[in-house]
Scaffold this motif. Sequence first.
Motif, mmCIF file in Angstrom:
data_model
loop_
_atom_site.group_PDB
_atom_site.id
_atom_site.type_symbol
_atom_site.label_atom_id
_atom_site.label_comp_id
_atom_site.label_asym_id
_atom_site.label_seq_id
_atom_site.Cartn_x
_atom_site.Cartn_y
_atom_site.Cartn_z
ATOM 1 N N VAL A 29 0.838 -1.204 0.000
ATOM 2 C CA VAL A 29 0.000 0.000 0.000
ATOM 3 C C VAL A 29 0.872 1.253 0.000
ATOM 4 C CG1 VAL A 29 -1.629 1.362 1.356
ATOM 5 C CG2 VAL A 29 -1.979 -1.094 1.091
ATOM 6 N N VAL A 30 1.907 1.269 0.826
ATOM 7 C CA VAL A 30 2.799 2.430 0.891
ATOM 8 C C VAL A 30 3.491 2.655 -0.449
ATOM 9 C CG1 VAL A 30 4.920 3.320 1.938
ATOM 10 C CG2 VAL A 30 3.171 2.285 3.379
ATOM 11 N N VAL A 33 0.964 4.121 -2.867
ATOM 12 C CA VAL A 33 0.717 5.533 -2.549
ATOM 13 C C VAL A 33 1.880 6.392 -3.028
ATOM 14 C CG1 VAL A 33 0.493 7.205 -0.665
ATOM 15 C CG2 VAL A 33 -0.798 5.070 -0.595
ATOM 16 N N ALA A 34 3.101 5.935 -2.761
ATOM 17 C CA ALA A 34 4.281 6.670 -3.225
ATOM 18 C C ALA A 34 4.308 6.756 -4.741
ATOM 19 C CB ALA A 34 5.555 5.993 -2.710
ATOM 20 N N GLY A 36 1.681 6.668 -6.793
ATOM 21 C CA GLY A 36 0.641 7.596 -7.232
ATOM 22 C C GLY A 36 1.036 9.046 -7.023
ATOM 23 N N LEU A 37 1.580 9.355 -5.846
ATOM 24 C CA LEU A 37 2.003 10.728 -5.560
ATOM 25 C C LEU A 37 3.152 11.143 -6.477
ATOM 26 C CD1 LEU A 37 1.885 10.665 -1.646
ATOM 27 C CD2 LEU A 37 0.307 11.845 -3.195
#
Length: 274
Positions: A29-30, A33-34, A36-37
Amino acid sequence: MSTRIVFGILAALLCIWLVSSGPMSLMVVVVLVAAGLSAMEFDRLLFKERSKRRQLRFVSLVFLAVLTLRSAPEMAWVFLWMPLLVLSVQHVMKANKKGEFERSIRDLAMELLGILYVICMVGFLVPIVESGPNGREYLLLLFFLVFAGDTFAYFVGTWFGKHRLASQISPKKSLEGAAGGVVGALVFAGLWIRFIYTGEVTENFWVKIGVLVPLVSILAQMGDLFESMLKRASSCKDSGHFLPGHGGILDRLDGLTLSAPPFFFFMRYLVDTL
């Protein structure tokens, strides 16, 4: 400066915990998220015109590639072919409709660069962890080489830097700092072997680590310069403001872009022979 230091320490401790003993699901998940950002930051850097459709396409293709690399690393060619297929169709239709051929080619090239950039930055992190029984330890090694090397390069360059490394791109970086980064990476690799690595340490292991560490350090520093070039082209000081005192995700993870993929292939094809 105090905010930068405090947040940096907290982020480092959290990262070490996550890599060393955190749940694999949370790590995935992390990473997503990284990814996507990072995709959003890259899009803002290179494209002056905002497009939610383009950003959604960018993030979706990056997610697909990251998940593909995790589930089937031997299918890595998919993360190059699939974006090329999707974006080619998209821009051929756009060029045919509007007649803007040069702009379509330029936008296609920048989108492909962004997708490849982000994938190489974070797409190999989970596969490194899952590459073998010492995968978590090796990912910690990669982080130590990239981030500790960057810290050494900064301080050595500040104290002793006289010869500019790339004055047009990053005036503060020096050859002395770059050499300090390599030395720092070697120091942390030694500490990693002494206090973290639980595998067998043979003479052959030392030789291969001695080759791998300077290579990763140099590639990490080149990745940092590449991201600096992107920011210069966009007239931006930082890629974003997500990390207090540290800029954006790209600003912190840029060293992984050129170093993580070869590190992964080292793990996948050479670790069993160490």
